[in-house]
Design an enzyme around this catalytic site. Sequence first.
Site, PDB file in Angstrom:
ATOM      1  N   THR A  27      31.403 -20.461  -9.822  1.00 19.48           N
ATOM      2  CA  THR A  27      30.787 -19.391 -10.608  1.00 19.48           C
ATOM      3  C   THR A  27      30.891 -18.129  -9.754  1.00 19.48           C
ATOM      4  OG1 THR A  27      28.547 -19.606  -9.680  1.00 19.48           O
ATOM      5  CG2 THR A  27      29.099 -21.047 -11.535  1.00 19.48           C
ATOM      6  N   ILE A  82      28.072 -22.473  -0.943  1.00 20.46           N
ATOM      7  CA  ILE A  82      27.679 -21.061  -0.963  1.00 20.46           C
ATOM      8  C   ILE A  82      28.923 -20.191  -0.904  1.00 20.46           C
ATOM      9  CG2 ILE A  82      26.347 -19.260   0.209  1.00 20.46           C
ATOM     10  CD1 ILE A  82      24.710 -21.582  -1.065  1.00 20.46           C
ATOM     11  N   LYS A  83      28.988 -19.259  -1.874  1.00 18.19           N
ATOM     12  CA  LYS A  83      30.143 -18.369  -1.927  1.00 18.19           C
ATOM     13  C   LYS A  83      29.767 -17.060  -1.236  1.00 18.19           C
ATOM     14  CE  LYS A  83      33.440 -17.981  -5.707  1.00 18.19           C
ATOM     15  NZ  LYS A  83      33.549 -17.609  -7.120  1.00 18.19           N
ATOM     16  N   VAL A  84      30.576 -16.669  -0.263  1.00 19.22           N
ATOM     17  CA  VAL A  84      30.335 -15.392   0.413  1.00 19.22           C
ATOM     18  C   VAL A  84      31.613 -14.570   0.336  1.00 19.22           C
ATOM     19  CG1 VAL A  84      28.639 -16.392   2.030  1.00 19.22           C
ATOM     20  CG2 VAL A  84      31.045 -16.271   2.704  1.00 19.22           C
TER      21      VAL A  84
END
Length: 218
Positions: A27, A82-84
């Site tokens: 997402t 976790i998207k960074v």
Amino acid sequence: MKFFIDTADIDDISALAETGMIDGVTTNPSLVAKTGRAFTEVIAEICAIVPGPISAEVTATEAEGMIEEGRKLAAIAGNVAIKVPLTPDGLRACKALSDAGTMVNVTLCFSAAQAILAAKAGATFVSPFVGRLDDIGSDGMELISDICEIYANYPEFGTEVLVASVRHPMHVIEAARIGAEVVTIPPKILRQLYNHPLTDKGLAAFLADWEKTGQTIL
Ligand code: E4P
């Protein structure tokens, strides 16, 4: 090759999960905004539907804030990645979160140099955006090829190449040809992968001929 679906739409995710083809979900803030729903609620629901990695993106821009948001999102379920963003702060957050045992997807990667940094920061996944590169007249798949070639030189890099910003089935085929570990596919394009006019035509002919025999299998 793993297939992730690139959406926050629960109906699409539930329907496509039933195909048995889905290994994870990505997402981003734009996809979550489209749902009009609370972010953490949506991520929790997705995590309950698909057991594989579910990417949830931080929105802080400084490392400390990203780490704090990352910890909160990671607490939703064990399969949250976790998207960074691929920024100096994003990579600092990546290192801290991955050192703590959290999966991290470094997103918005547009160069091989950036992909090397993501691997050194301990990313679980790096997401090069092929469609957005094609959009500006660059060759997105050439970047995938470069990153895969570079990563193969360094077996200590544990980072998987996650082909993102997929616009059509050829991006999926090319990613497979190159050997990228993961491709994240919008639902509409994933459904297109099934289609071929000769399959439809062939099936119609087989069924018509079978009908003439008057037989049933069961
Ligand atoms: C990847 O994780 C992103 O969500 C996505 O692939 C971006 O695709 P777009 O360029 O179609 O927005």
